[in-house]
Design an enzyme around this catalytic site. Structure first.
Site, PDB file in Angstrom:
ATOM      1  N   HIS A 184      11.765   6.282  13.704  1.00  0.00           N
ATOM      2  CA  HIS A 184      10.550   5.544  13.349  1.00  0.00           C
ATOM      3  C   HIS A 184       9.312   6.433  13.464  1.00  0.00           C
ATOM      4  O   HIS A 184       8.351   6.106  14.168  1.00  0.00           O
ATOM      5  CB  HIS A 184      10.399   4.306  14.244  1.00  0.00           C
ATOM      6  CG  HIS A 184       9.532   3.247  13.625  1.00  0.00           C
ATOM      7  ND1 HIS A 184       9.768   1.909  13.795  1.00  0.00           N
ATOM      8  CD2 HIS A 184       8.429   3.320  12.833  1.00  0.00           C
ATOM      9  CE1 HIS A 184       8.841   1.193  13.151  1.00  0.00           C
ATOM     10  NE2 HIS A 184       8.018   2.051  12.551  1.00  0.00           N
ATOM     11  N   LEU A 185       9.334   7.548  12.744  1.00  0.00           N
ATOM     12  CA  LEU A 185       8.217   8.480  12.817  1.00  0.00           C
ATOM     13  C   LEU A 185       7.521   8.703  11.484  1.00  0.00           C
ATOM     14  O   LEU A 185       6.634   9.564  11.382  1.00  0.00           O
ATOM     15  CB  LEU A 185       8.676   9.818  13.406  1.00  0.00           C
ATOM     16  CG  LEU A 185       9.891  10.544  12.819  1.00  0.00           C
ATOM     17  CD1 LEU A 185       9.614  11.162  11.474  1.00  0.00           C
ATOM     18  CD2 LEU A 185      10.374  11.614  13.789  1.00  0.00           C
ATOM     19  N   GLU A 220      16.346  -1.848  16.723  1.00  0.00           N
ATOM     20  CA  GLU A 220      15.624  -0.595  16.910  1.00  0.00           C
ATOM     21  C   GLU A 220      15.156  -0.508  18.360  1.00  0.00           C
ATOM     22  O   GLU A 220      14.432  -1.397  18.811  1.00  0.00           O
ATOM     23  CB  GLU A 220      14.429  -0.536  15.965  1.00  0.00           C
ATOM     24  CG  GLU A 220      13.761   0.816  15.912  1.00  0.00           C
ATOM     25  CD  GLU A 220      12.663   0.866  14.861  1.00  0.00           C
ATOM     26  OE1 GLU A 220      12.946   1.278  13.722  1.00  0.00           O
ATOM     27  OE2 GLU A 220      11.534   0.473  15.197  1.00  0.00           O
ATOM     28  N   ALA A 247      10.498   0.807   5.848  1.00  0.00           N
ATOM     29  CA  ALA A 247       9.751  -0.437   6.028  1.00  0.00           C
ATOM     30  C   ALA A 247      10.082  -1.056   7.387  1.00  0.00           C
ATOM     31  O   ALA A 247       9.465  -0.719   8.398  1.00  0.00           O
ATOM     32  CB  ALA A 247      10.050  -1.394   4.887  1.00  0.00           C
ATOM     33  N   ARG A 248      11.073  -1.926   7.410  1.00  0.00           N
ATOM     34  CA  ARG A 248      11.563  -2.519   8.658  1.00  0.00           C
ATOM     35  C   ARG A 248      13.073  -2.674   8.543  1.00  0.00           C
ATOM     36  O   ARG A 248      13.600  -2.983   7.474  1.00  0.00           O
ATOM     37  CB  ARG A 248      10.912  -3.884   8.926  1.00  0.00           C
ATOM     38  CG  ARG A 248       9.458  -3.819   9.363  1.00  0.00           C
ATOM     39  CD  ARG A 248       9.297  -3.168  10.725  1.00  0.00           C
ATOM     40  NE  ARG A 248       7.920  -3.161  11.204  1.00  0.00           N
ATOM     41  CZ  ARG A 248       7.047  -2.176  11.003  1.00  0.00           C
ATOM     42  NH1 ARG A 248       7.430  -1.109  10.309  1.00  0.00           N
ATOM     43  NH2 ARG A 248       5.822  -2.249  11.482  1.00  0.00           N
ATOM     44  N   ARG A 268       0.834  -1.200   0.000  1.00  0.00           N
ATOM     45  CA  ARG A 268       0.000   0.000   0.000  1.00  0.00           C
ATOM     46  C   ARG A 268       0.868   1.248   0.000  1.00  0.00           C
ATOM     47  O   ARG A 268       0.599   2.217  -0.698  1.00  0.00           O
ATOM     48  CB  ARG A 268      -0.922   0.004   1.217  1.00  0.00           C
ATOM     49  CG  ARG A 268      -2.069  -0.975   1.159  1.00  0.00           C
ATOM     50  CD  ARG A 268      -2.952  -0.841   2.386  1.00  0.00           C
ATOM     51  NE  ARG A 268      -4.100  -1.732   2.340  1.00  0.00           N
ATOM     52  CZ  ARG A 268      -4.090  -2.975   2.798  1.00  0.00           C
ATOM     53  NH1 ARG A 268      -2.982  -3.471   3.321  1.00  0.00           N
ATOM     54  NH2 ARG A 268      -5.181  -3.732   2.731  1.00  0.00           N
TER      55      ARG A 268
END
Length: 335
Positions: A293-294, A274, A245-246, A165
């Protein structure tokens, strides 16, 4: 059945007012009978037995407990699970679909801020903003008004890994700009890529041809270290790796080795591990820009997720199908 379907919040309690601020909560309560003071963090707790037995709609979010057969047995009237976040993989079980319960996710709404962040970073990276800012800070001087060769966003190739998405939304947001996006995704064929308006490339070719590579694949066993030493070596000198993503999709040891040479730059909103340890060399390299991670929904953007649930609740209450269903078959490829 009551005039309004009975609903129950199932998530970490502190998330409810963030996802459902007063105006959004008021609209939800116009559609369903829900008590914002009752938030089930553990659906096996006998304290929730009575309300769960009457519940027709579960409004889930981060911290939702696992919905296994025992929980579903205790909710015989349940007909919809409306998730006010992205992935349902952490709590959904096949038993939900076996019982014909509809599952909806706000992943589409959560994709927008990530795509917006990605677009901003791509445009800034094309101008080499982050590295040149570090050079100015280090030298405490302004290099002058001369033309800087090799930077700019005219015709720059942007490689998007993953037609998720978010990946699709990124491609959509890139259309007005004079860039050359391309896609790599093993689950998309040529026709699918053509519908997105981009060429489909094997991963190796995309890495060789892209000056900016943006990662949008899910975290699965197959994508662990998708970009390792061999893959990163394919990227051209001066290329930028952007990961929202990761962290596990990138081999950070291999990435660090490339970054230390100065051959590549990186923009990382996610890392592995993380958070990074305080002594991580990634935090001090001038060619690495790290954010905590924002990229996903933050602050006032969280209300958009609640609004997505309200819209789905209106559909369920009217006897309609949800607009953003999650199919059981998606779980294997879901983050």
């Amino acid at each position: 059945m009551s005039e309004r379907p009975r609903a129950l919040f199932a998530m970490t309690a502190e998330n409810v007012p963030l996802l459902f601020p007063p105006d959004v909560l008021a609209r939800l309560r116009q559609t369903v009978d829900i008590d914002p003071a009752v938030v089930a963090e553990d659906l096996t707790d006998p304290a929730y037995a009575d309300v769960l037995a009457r519940t027709e709609i579960l409004v889930t979010g981060w911290g939702c407990p696992r919905l296994d057969a025992a929980v579903l047995d205790a909710a015989p009237k349940l007909r919809a699970v409306l998730h006010s976040a992205g992935s349902v993989k952490s709590f959904a079980t096949p038993e939900i679909w076996r019982r014909g319960i509809a599952v909806s996710s706000a992943a589409e709404a959560n994709a927008l801020p990530v795509a917006e962040y990605t677009l901003a970073m791509i445009l800034l990276a094309g101008k080499d903003v982050f590295v040149r800012r570090e050079h100015m800070r280090a030298g405490r001087s302004f290099p002058g008004w001369g033309i800087v060769p090799g930077i700019g966003n005219h015709g720059r190739r942007v490689g998007v890994i993953g037609a998720s998405r978010i990946g699709r939304k990124v491609l959509e947001l890139l259309r007005p700009f004079d860039l050359r996006p391309a896609l790599s995704d093993p689950y998309v064929d040529e026709a699918g890529a053509a519908a997105l308006g981009v060429p489909l490339l094997p991963l190796d070719d995309l890495l060789r041809d892209s000056e900016i590579v943006s990662v949008h694949a899910p975290e699965t066993p197959e994508t662990h270290h998708l970009l390792g030493r061999r893959e990163l070596a394919l990227m051209p000198d001066g290329a930028v790796l952007l990961n929202t993503a990761r962290g596990s999709l990138v081999d950070h040891d291999a990435l660090l080795a490339e970054l230390r040479t100065g051959r590549l730059s990186a923009i990382l909103d996610v890392t592995d591990p993380e958070p990074l340890p305080a002594d991580s060399p990634l935090l001090s390299l001038p060619n690495v820009f790290i954010t905590p991670h924002l990229a996903g929904s933050q602050g006032n953007e969280l209300a958009r997720l609640g609004e997505a649930v309200v819209a789905e609740a209106v559909r369920v209450a009217a006897g309609e199908r949800v607009a953003h269903p999650v199919a059981e078959g998606e779980l294997g490829r879901m983050a």
